[in-house]
Design a protein around this motif. Structure first.
Motif, mmCIF file in Angstrom:
data_model
loop_
_atom_site.group_PDB
_atom_site.id
_atom_site.type_symbol
_atom_site.label_atom_id
_atom_site.label_comp_id
_atom_site.label_asym_id
_atom_site.label_seq_id
_atom_site.Cartn_x
_atom_site.Cartn_y
_atom_site.Cartn_z
ATOM 1 N N ALA A 44 0.835 -1.208 0.000
ATOM 2 C CA ALA A 44 0.000 0.000 0.000
ATOM 3 C C ALA A 44 0.869 1.257 0.000
ATOM 4 O O ALA A 44 0.567 2.230 -0.708
ATOM 5 C CB ALA A 44 -0.932 0.000 1.212
ATOM 6 N N LEU A 45 1.956 1.244 0.747
ATOM 7 C CA LEU A 45 2.858 2.397 0.792
ATOM 8 C C LEU A 45 3.490 2.614 -0.577
ATOM 9 O O LEU A 45 3.536 3.748 -1.075
ATOM 10 C CB LEU A 45 3.950 2.191 1.859
ATOM 11 N N SER A 46 3.937 1.544 -1.191
ATOM 12 C CA SER A 46 4.560 1.632 -2.506
ATOM 13 C C SER A 46 3.595 2.218 -3.532
ATOM 14 O O SER A 46 3.952 3.125 -4.304
ATOM 15 C CB SER A 46 5.025 0.239 -2.935
ATOM 16 N N GLU A 47 2.363 1.727 -3.532
ATOM 17 C CA GLU A 47 1.352 2.225 -4.471
ATOM 18 C C GLU A 47 0.998 3.685 -4.188
ATOM 19 O O GLU A 47 0.900 4.496 -5.112
ATOM 20 C CB GLU A 47 0.086 1.376 -4.390
ATOM 21 N N ALA A 48 0.817 4.018 -2.925
ATOM 22 C CA ALA A 48 0.448 5.394 -2.563
ATOM 23 C C ALA A 48 1.565 6.370 -2.925
ATOM 24 O O ALA A 48 1.289 7.484 -3.388
ATOM 25 C CB ALA A 48 0.129 5.476 -1.069
ATOM 26 N N ARG A 49 2.809 5.945 -2.737
ATOM 27 C CA ARG A 49 3.949 6.801 -3.131
ATOM 28 C C ARG A 49 3.958 7.010 -4.638
ATOM 29 O O ARG A 49 4.133 8.131 -5.113
ATOM 30 C CB ARG A 49 5.269 6.134 -2.722
ATOM 31 N N ALA A 50 3.817 5.910 -5.362
ATOM 32 C CA ALA A 50 3.861 5.972 -6.827
ATOM 33 C C ALA A 50 2.760 6.884 -7.366
ATOM 34 O O ALA A 50 2.981 7.636 -8.313
ATOM 35 C CB ALA A 50 3.746 4.574 -7.415
ATOM 36 N N GLN A 51 1.595 6.824 -6.742
ATOM 37 C CA GLN A 51 0.454 7.628 -7.198
ATOM 38 C C GLN A 51 0.386 8.992 -6.512
ATOM 39 O O GLN A 51 -0.508 9.779 -6.796
ATOM 40 C CB GLN A 51 -0.841 6.862 -6.944
ATOM 41 N N LYS A 52 1.330 9.230 -5.594
ATOM 42 C CA LYS A 52 1.333 10.479 -4.807
ATOM 43 C C LYS A 52 -0.046 10.724 -4.185
ATOM 44 O O LYS A 52 -0.594 11.812 -4.230
ATOM 45 C CB LYS A 52 1.762 11.667 -5.664
ATOM 46 N N ASN A 53 -0.600 9.655 -3.599
ATOM 47 C CA ASN A 53 -1.952 9.665 -3.068
ATOM 48 C C ASN A 53 -1.932 9.972 -1.559
ATOM 49 O O ASN A 53 -1.730 9.091 -0.735
ATOM 50 C CB ASN A 53 -2.595 8.295 -3.340
ATOM 51 N N ARG A 54 -2.148 11.234 -1.244
ATOM 52 C CA ARG A 54 -2.118 11.680 0.156
ATOM 53 C C ARG A 54 -3.177 10.966 1.003
ATOM 54 O O ARG A 54 -2.923 10.555 2.123
ATOM 55 C CB ARG A 54 -2.309 13.195 0.255
ATOM 56 N N ALA A 55 -4.387 10.806 0.465
ATOM 57 C CA ALA A 55 -5.475 10.170 1.221
ATOM 58 C C ALA A 55 -5.092 8.742 1.614
ATOM 59 O O ALA A 55 -5.330 8.315 2.748
ATOM 60 C CB ALA A 55 -6.765 10.182 0.412
ATOM 61 N N GLU A 56 -4.494 7.997 0.685
ATOM 62 C CA GLU A 56 -4.067 6.622 0.981
ATOM 63 C C GLU A 56 -2.968 6.606 2.035
ATOM 64 O O GLU A 56 -2.961 5.758 2.931
ATOM 65 C CB GLU A 56 -3.583 5.911 -0.290
ATOM 66 N N LEU A 57 -2.035 7.530 1.925
ATOM 67 C CA LEU A 57 -0.948 7.613 2.917
ATOM 68 C C LEU A 57 -1.501 7.953 4.297
ATOM 69 O O LEU A 57 -1.055 7.411 5.305
ATOM 70 C CB LEU A 57 0.109 8.631 2.492
ATOM 71 N N GLU A 58 -2.471 8.860 4.341
ATOM 72 C CA GLU A 58 -3.071 9.235 5.623
ATOM 73 C C GLU A 58 -3.840 8.063 6.226
ATOM 74 O O GLU A 58 -3.807 7.853 7.443
ATOM 75 C CB GLU A 58 -3.949 10.470 5.461
ATOM 76 N N THR A 59 -4.522 7.284 5.394
ATOM 77 C CA THR A 59 -5.231 6.087 5.863
ATOM 78 C C THR A 59 -4.233 5.084 6.421
ATOM 79 O O THR A 59 -4.445 4.500 7.494
ATOM 80 C CB THR A 59 -6.053 5.457 4.716
ATOM 81 N N LEU A 60 -3.146 4.899 5.707
ATOM 82 C CA LEU A 60 -2.086 3.993 6.150
ATOM 83 C C LEU A 60 -1.500 4.470 7.481
ATOM 84 O O LEU A 60 -1.292 3.672 8.402
ATOM 85 C CB LEU A 60 -1.005 3.928 5.069
#
Length: 171
Positions: A102-118
């Motif tokens: 999930a971290l790898s995907e969120a970084r690649a997509q620059k997805n702040r919401a996913e990072l915050e959920t994580l």
């Protein structure tokens, strides 16, 4: 040599009174403050500096739940074996793999919401882990606690990685 708990006159337990720790730390620091030794000999100044350094180290250790847990285990003769013992429960390892993905995907997509959920998920897992560790340590089950402290070490490192990923995203 007295341990960190003795230095601050605190019970040797995981669950500590944070304000009592802060107060005890400030009390020790006031006793060894350089201003009090302005007219002292070099040897006395050196000893005061050593005590101030020791108080700082003890305070940092006891203030951090992870460091306090590790310190309690080691103080009671349980080596955490952080370098040699990497055995973890399968569920914990699977969770780590999912989070890493999930971290790898969120970084690649620059997805702040996913990072915050994580980040929220890790905080929750860390809170649960700390509650279990507190129960074990305060019941003097240092061997059982050591395994959870090793897991907590992974959670702490991973939480730092997520935090760094969040910090590097543009606003």
């Amino acid at each position: 040599m007295q341990n960190h708990f003795d230095l601050f006159h605190l019970p040797q337990r995981f669950t500590i009174d944070a304000s009592a720790l802060d107060s005890a730390y400030h009390s020790v620091q006031n006793q060894v403050h350089p201003d009090k030794f302005a007219n002292a000999s070099d040897a006395e100044k050196r000893v005061a500096m050593q005590w101030a350094t020791r108080a700082n180290e003890a305070y940092k250790t006891l203030k951090s739940p992870f460091k306090r847990a590790a310190y309690l285990c080691e103080l009671n003769g349980v080596d955490l074996q952080t370098e040699s013992n990497t055995a973890m429960p399968v569920e914990f390892l699977m969770q780590q793999m999912e989070w890493r993905e999930a971290l790898s995907e969120a970084r690649a997509q620059k997805n702040r919401a996913e990072l915050e959920t994580l980040d929220d998920d890790i905080r929750s897992a860390r809170k649960i882990e700390l509650l279990e560790i507190a129960q074990l340590l305060d019941a003097n089950d240092f061997t059982q606690a050591a395994g959870l402290v090793r897991q907590l070490m992974f959670l702490e490192k991973f939480a730092d990685e997520v935090s760094i990923a969040l910090d590097t995203l543009p606003d």
